[in-house]
Design a protein around this motif. Sequence first.
Motif, PDB file in Angstrom:
ATOM      1  N   VAL A  15     -10.683  68.481  60.897  1.00 59.14           N
ATOM      2  CA  VAL A  15     -10.309  67.528  61.846  1.00 59.14           C
ATOM      3  C   VAL A  15      -8.906  66.320  61.761  1.00 59.14           C
ATOM      4  N   VAL A  16      -8.772  65.953  60.705  1.00 59.89           N
ATOM      5  CA  VAL A  16      -8.146  65.294  60.745  1.00 59.89           C
ATOM      6  C   VAL A  16      -6.396  65.401  60.562  1.00 59.89           C
ATOM      7  N   CYS A  17      -6.571  66.462  59.410  1.00 59.65           N
ATOM      8  CA  CYS A  17      -5.195  66.768  58.946  1.00 59.65           C
ATOM      9  C   CYS A  17      -5.331  68.115  59.744  1.00 59.65           C
ATOM     10  N   GLY A  18      -6.302  68.936  59.649  1.00 60.33           N
ATOM     11  CA  GLY A  18      -5.399  69.910  59.877  1.00 60.33           C
ATOM     12  C   GLY A  18      -5.448  71.204  58.590  1.00 60.33           C
ATOM     13  N   ASP A  19      -5.952  70.367  57.675  1.00 62.63           N
ATOM     14  CA  ASP A  19      -6.476  71.677  55.678  1.00 62.63           C
ATOM     15  C   ASP A  19      -7.043  72.654  56.153  1.00 62.63           C
ATOM     16  N   ALA A  20      -8.007  72.974  54.946  1.00 59.00           N
ATOM     17  CA  ALA A  20      -9.103  74.133  55.019  1.00 59.00           C
ATOM     18  C   ALA A  20      -9.807  72.429  54.638  1.00 59.00           C
ATOM     19  N   ALA A  21     -10.966  72.221  55.700  1.00 61.44           N
ATOM     20  CA  ALA A  21     -11.971  71.427  55.811  1.00 61.44           C
ATOM     21  C   ALA A  21     -12.719  72.460  54.231  1.00 61.44           C
ATOM     22  N   THR A  22     -13.464  71.635  53.699  1.00 60.78           N
ATOM     23  CA  THR A  22     -14.611  71.648  52.430  1.00 60.78           C
ATOM     24  C   THR A  22     -15.564  71.840  53.071  1.00 60.78           C
ATOM     25  N   ILE A  28     -17.263  64.166  60.645  1.00 56.73           N
ATOM     26  CA  ILE A  28     -16.860  65.887  61.189  1.00 56.73           C
ATOM     27  C   ILE A  28     -16.811  66.388  60.272  1.00 56.73           C
ATOM     28  N   ALA A  29     -16.212  67.259  60.509  1.00 55.50           N
ATOM     29  CA  ALA A  29     -15.735  68.231  59.722  1.00 55.50           C
ATOM     30  C   ALA A  29     -14.239  68.054  59.051  1.00 55.50           C
ATOM     31  N   ALA A  30     -14.239  67.828  57.795  1.00 58.42           N
ATOM     32  CA  ALA A  30     -12.842  67.663  57.544  1.00 58.42           C
ATOM     33  C   ALA A  30     -12.538  68.098  55.406  1.00 58.42           C
ATOM     34  N   CYS A  31     -11.694  67.926  55.254  1.00 60.68           N
ATOM     35  CA  CYS A  31     -11.331  68.448  53.794  1.00 60.68           C
ATOM     36  C   CYS A  31     -11.835  66.860  52.691  1.00 60.68           C
ATOM     37  N   ASN A  32     -11.905  67.363  51.675  1.00 61.04           N
ATOM     38  CA  ASN A  32     -12.129  66.482  50.787  1.00 61.04           C
ATOM     39  C   ASN A  32     -10.994  65.372  50.751  1.00 61.04           C
ATOM     40  N   GLY A  33      -9.723  65.601  50.713  1.00 63.20           N
ATOM     41  CA  GLY A  33      -8.305  64.363  51.080  1.00 63.20           C
ATOM     42  C   GLY A  33      -8.405  63.456  51.767  1.00 63.20           C
ATOM     43  N   CYS A  34      -9.001  64.358  52.997  1.00 64.06           N
ATOM     44  CA  CYS A  34      -9.069  62.643  54.164  1.00 64.06           C
ATOM     45  C   CYS A  34     -10.124  62.205  54.332  1.00 64.06           C
ATOM     46  N   LYS A  35     -11.429  62.777  53.802  1.00 58.00           N
ATOM     47  CA  LYS A  35     -13.192  61.678  53.311  1.00 58.00           C
ATOM     48  C   LYS A  35     -12.454  60.891  52.422  1.00 58.00           C
ATOM     49  N   CYS A  69       1.735  58.130  55.889  1.00 61.46           N
ATOM     50  CA  CYS A  69       1.623  57.466  57.388  1.00 61.46           C
ATOM     51  C   CYS A  69      -0.056  57.048  57.249  1.00 61.46           C
ATOM     52  N   ARG A  70      -0.639  56.237  56.623  1.00 58.87           N
ATOM     53  CA  ARG A  70      -1.743  56.088  56.191  1.00 58.87           C
ATOM     54  C   ARG A  70      -1.914  55.319  57.812  1.00 58.87           C
ATOM     55  N   ALA A  71      -1.262  54.706  58.510  1.00 55.58           N
ATOM     56  CA  ALA A  71      -1.842  53.650  59.588  1.00 55.58           C
ATOM     57  C   ALA A  71      -2.562  55.136  60.045  1.00 55.58           C
ATOM     58  N   CYS A  72      -1.377  56.523  60.399  1.00 51.03           N
ATOM     59  CA  CYS A  72      -1.949  57.097  61.424  1.00 51.03           C
ATOM     60  C   CYS A  72      -2.765  57.968  61.129  1.00 51.03           C
ATOM     61  N   ARG A  73      -2.617  58.512  59.756  1.00 48.35           N
ATOM     62  CA  ARG A  73      -3.722  58.948  59.362  1.00 48.35           C
ATOM     63  C   ARG A  73      -5.132  58.182  59.417  1.00 48.35           C
ATOM     64  N   PHE A  74      -5.744  57.360  59.565  1.00 49.43           N
ATOM     65  CA  PHE A  74      -6.720  56.600  59.543  1.00 49.43           C
ATOM     66  C   PHE A  74      -7.063  56.677  60.465  1.00 49.43           C
ATOM     67  N   SER A  75      -6.303  55.865  61.708  1.00 53.79           N
ATOM     68  CA  SER A  75      -6.261  56.757  63.429  1.00 53.79           C
ATOM     69  C   SER A  75      -7.244  57.806  63.786  1.00 53.79           C
ATOM     70  N   ARG A  76      -6.330  59.094  63.146  1.00 57.44           N
ATOM     71  CA  ARG A  76      -6.746  60.448  63.340  1.00 57.44           C
ATOM     72  C   ARG A  76      -8.830  60.599  62.877  1.00 57.44           C
ATOM     73  N   CYS A  77      -8.552  59.736  61.355  1.00 60.59           N
ATOM     74  CA  CYS A  77     -10.167  59.870  61.412  1.00 60.59           C
ATOM     75  C   CYS A  77     -11.325  58.698  62.251  1.00 60.59           C
ATOM     76  N   VAL A  78     -10.268  58.037  62.347  1.00 60.67           N
ATOM     77  CA  VAL A  78     -11.507  57.211  63.692  1.00 60.67           C
ATOM     78  C   VAL A  78     -11.659  58.159  65.075  1.00 60.67           C
ATOM     79  N   ASP A  79     -10.182  58.340  65.337  1.00 64.67           N
ATOM     80  CA  ASP A  79     -10.701  59.636  66.558  1.00 64.67           C
ATOM     81  C   ASP A  79     -10.995  60.739  66.741  1.00 64.67           C
ATOM     82  N   GLY A  80     -10.656  61.486  65.329  1.00 66.42           N
ATOM     83  CA  GLY A  80     -12.170  62.736  65.453  1.00 66.42           C
ATOM     84  C   GLY A  80     -13.034  62.360  65.171  1.00 66.42           C
ATOM     85  N   GLY A  81     -13.981  60.901  65.108  1.00 66.17           N
ATOM     86  CA  GLY A  81     -15.351  60.709  65.489  1.00 66.17           C
ATOM     87  C   GLY A  81     -15.928  59.987  63.491  1.00 66.17           C
TER      88      GLY A  81
END
Length: 420
Positions: A15-22, A28-35, A69-81
Amino acid sequence: MNSETRNRFCPQICVVCGDAATGHYYQIAACNGCKNFYRRAILGMKIFKPCPSDGACLKANTNAALKRCRACRFSRCVDGGMNPLCIVSEVPPDKNPLVQEVLRLRKSLKCSSQPSTSKSPVLALEVSPKTPEMLMNRLIDELMFLERAHEKIRRSRFSPVPEDGIPLMELIKGHSKFANDYGVKFYSIKKGYEEHTEDILSILRTPTDRKKRSSCLEKFAKVWPHADLVYSIEYLKTFDVFHRLNQEEQRILVRWVITVCAHLTASYFSFKQKSHVIYHPDGSTIKIICVNESPQKREYHYESVEKIRDLEMDSKEYMLLKAIIVCDPTIEDLTDYGRIILEEQRTRYVKSLFSYMVAKRGPLKEPSQFAEMLKLIDWLRAVNERRKEHHLLRATVGLRPWFCTEDAKDKPLLMDEIFL
């Protein structure tokens, strides 16, 4: 939930970056990197600087722009749930300002702050793992992510040399280089020993009277005795338990475990490449005739690979064994707190290794093979203690390692700080 049901509901897209989720992480559904990015931000209570492009990264079509951009990535994590209350931390949620800010944002987004109690197969994956199988799978997933980063940096253009003269504590306190993209370095050196296995073994079994050489590596593009120590320090810095130690304990832990970690990494990589001796990503390896020059070189460069081959070690067993090595609570001079948290983390890895070996090898073979796997740690430590003694003897008479250039003559060596 059995594995078939779990796999059927496994998410496809992060949900955060659009890569394959693990899997489903923190609701939320996420990859290892964003988790891992979100977890480290919450545990570290990190407040990121505002996006210089005023949120343009969130609208970019490339994942690379978002991850830079870590700020935008963190915002996407929060917005994604992603729910911060799903993360176990020593700091209570009401004492963590970042958790409070995320909960405020979640409330405005109308997200639930409580872990779901639904019996849905999808939501059952949201909470922390409760069964040994789920815990083992999560630990292995995390270690697999770290191992890919470790192998990537060994293949990269990042090539630390002794002439850098960077002190050990500076390496420990610096930002993790695993997050940097140095690019993969392509080498023209070709592997020359895999096709001549019988010749190698015949040489190893035949005593040699040749004179010792100043260098044992052939055509090396990196100074591997130094570089692998730096890479292994970066690997150790990715563990959360490492950052819960004070600086002196971090230094002690690095000095105790890092040579064993680097040795196991090089040995397993060589085993994967079907080499009978230590073999590096740039194609360099020890001169076969040098292996018999001393028992120390033979056990370090040859016997370590053979022991892994005899154990028929696979990648998951290797990753868990390496994690057990670096989380060592038996070191002297650790505080009680440091020893406890390392013991807790190591116990998780030991139990996961045991469970995995039972599932893979069966309950009849597993106990003896599990014991042999743990004995390998003691053997590797003994080998590297002998290396330290040899380094100490050479340093006593004023001899520097063969890979030291004139530029490094008056600079402190990382190997000196670790070995002496």
